[in-house]
Write an enzyme that holds these catalytic residues in place. Sequence first.
Site, short mmCIF file in Angstrom:
data_model
loop_
_atom_site.label_atom_id
_atom_site.label_comp_id
_atom_site.label_asym_id
_atom_site.label_seq_id
_atom_site.Cartn_x
_atom_site.Cartn_y
_atom_site.Cartn_z
N HIS A 38 -31.56 36.55 -15.84
CA HIS A 38 -29.90 37.04 -15.45
C HIS A 38 -29.08 36.10 -15.52
O HIS A 38 -27.96 36.12 -15.95
CB HIS A 38 -29.97 37.73 -14.05
CG HIS A 38 -28.79 37.90 -13.65
ND1 HIS A 38 -27.90 38.83 -13.97
CD2 HIS A 38 -28.35 37.34 -12.40
CE1 HIS A 38 -26.88 38.78 -13.06
NE2 HIS A 38 -27.06 37.98 -12.17
N ASP A 50 -7.20 59.97 -32.35
CA ASP A 50 -7.76 58.98 -32.92
C ASP A 50 -9.25 58.66 -32.48
O ASP A 50 -9.61 57.61 -32.29
CB ASP A 50 -6.93 57.48 -32.07
CG ASP A 50 -7.26 57.79 -30.75
OD1 ASP A 50 -7.61 58.70 -30.14
OD2 ASP A 50 -6.79 56.77 -30.05
N GLU A 98 -26.71 32.12 -2.59
CA GLU A 98 -26.81 33.68 -1.91
C GLU A 98 -28.12 34.09 -2.18
O GLU A 98 -28.83 34.45 -0.86
CB GLU A 98 -25.86 34.74 -2.71
CG GLU A 98 -26.02 35.87 -2.32
CD GLU A 98 -25.14 36.02 -0.85
OE1 GLU A 98 -24.49 35.05 -0.52
OE2 GLU A 98 -25.29 37.27 -0.35
N ASP A 99 -28.92 33.88 -3.14
CA ASP A 99 -30.12 34.67 -3.46
C ASP A 99 -31.17 33.85 -2.78
O ASP A 99 -32.45 34.16 -2.45
CB ASP A 99 -30.44 34.96 -4.88
CG ASP A 99 -29.57 36.25 -4.90
OD1 ASP A 99 -28.61 36.55 -4.23
OD2 ASP A 99 -29.53 36.75 -6.24
N HIS A 129 -25.07 30.59 -10.27
CA HIS A 129 -24.26 31.47 -9.31
C HIS A 129 -24.90 32.09 -8.51
O HIS A 129 -24.30 32.55 -7.42
CB HIS A 129 -23.13 32.45 -10.25
CG HIS A 129 -24.00 33.65 -10.71
ND1 HIS A 129 -24.56 33.65 -11.95
CD2 HIS A 129 -24.21 34.58 -9.98
CE1 HIS A 129 -25.11 34.96 -12.08
NE2 HIS A 129 -24.83 35.71 -10.86
N ASP A 145 -21.40 38.31 -14.75
CA ASP A 145 -22.46 38.41 -13.88
C ASP A 145 -22.57 40.03 -13.93
O ASP A 145 -23.68 40.55 -14.00
CB ASP A 145 -22.21 38.03 -12.58
CG ASP A 145 -23.09 38.40 -11.43
OD1 ASP A 145 -24.43 38.38 -11.72
OD2 ASP A 145 -22.55 38.73 -10.34
MN MN Z 1 -25.96 37.49 -10.26
#
Ligand code: MN
Length: 513
Positions: A59, A270, A87-88, A83, A149
Amino acid sequence: MSQPQSPQNQRDLDPLTEILKSMVKPSAEEIALVKKAFAFAEHAHEGCFRHSGEPCLKHLTETARILAELGASGTTIAAGLLHDTIEDVGVDRALIVKEFGEEVAFLVDGVTKLGHLKYKGTDRHNESLRKLFVAMSEDIRVLLIKLADRLHNMRTLSYVPKDKQRRIAEETLQIYAPIAYRLGIRKINRELEDLSFPYVWPKEYESMRKTLKEQHIDRTESLEKFSRSVQKTLAKGGLTKAKTEYRVKGLYSLYKKYLRNDKDLEKIYDISAIRILVNSVAECYQALGVIHERWRPLPHRIKDYIAFPKPNDYKALHTTVFVGDGNIVEVQIKTHEMHRYSEYGIASHLSYKAGRGEKDVWAWIHALLPKSKVNNEKDLIKDVPKWIAELAAYEEPAKDQELFQKGLVSDFFNYRIFVFSPNGDVVDLPVDSTPIDFAYSIHSDIGDSMTGAKVNGKLVSLDMALHNGDIVLIMTNENAKPNRKWIDMAKTSMARRHIRHGLSKLRKSDRDD
Ligand code: MN
């Protein structure tokens, strides 16, 4: 024209090499930084797996690769790799500062904070929520990482538990896709929309897909033939260097148009389109002449967006012609530069002008620099796209890199804050607004009967300055009265006016007693 990529779409290269290969002219420092961030992420997420069964590292490398393809800097790509670390997997912010510096940590922090903003599933406040997203990101790079993300999360949404899929897809459709659109990143916007569509509107998606499929083979063949004869006709008309491309419209954007057109597919002209790319504005009009001479146009379908650009600055000539085999096709005529602008927005516009090649879209960030005060602040606050458009008019990319980094915290973010009521309503107020401003912005009765306020669950004094994302609860009592001192504590003139009015009503009723 581009198909969403599936997670099964494996590549042969190892992920780090892939990221480095996608980067646009990286310096030695940028390469070193990305390598270091990759190693850090690999270690930090060891033993972590996604719903898809893939390691979490996948990821992060995919997020980084999307950023690299957008033309992002090493700093942003490194932050993309990191990133999810705070948090994780509970990495300490201080460690990121120590290893990668304050700037990378700031970006990772920003993405983490945005992750806490939850879509509440009410249409009413989507616009406020989009603005809140933009304001809370503080730095446009945070938004880009968040978009990358989300794009990878959407590409792998089929592996997520069923009960969560719809909410994630709805949030993508309501919040992320429009932000990508307004930032001018059409490619990400289209992919986010088409990936969300089947989860948010399953029946509509199915019927749209069927309808289109029935006509698809027919259309593609017809388009191919038409495209070849357009090419020939243009060459005969002296436009030997013109390029043609064709596409069948993206499913979700077709669906939106279908709704706008009284659910009548026949009215949508279109679905099939041919794009003619030429070198100059004069050649655009020349091409239009050549096309109309050969194919009969539909009346009232000729649009000159070059002389009269769309509000988002889209430029092109559009016409719709009878192909001759019963099909009608929209023909879009643009210069290469106009086309790049419509795909990448300000990004391509600036990098093209700076002559740094098609992939160097990162330069568009320069457009967000507040180089001088914008004339009309009210418009600016109301309308983020306009703001972007106005800044885009500054043609000189910043030369001073450091100034550029600092300037990323745009003026816009210093004008307004966005706060929540306990049931999730979003209120936007000027910076330094207090609970008094908040109370009166909801209703003058709430202001007049206010006895106190809680911010994020804690009792606060009424003159405390509110911050982005605060949840504000106003306590009221029907016997309470406005206080003269509040006039000085209020930041908005609206609140002051209401307080004065409330006080004068009190005086009146005193006299009446
Ligand atoms: Mn993420």
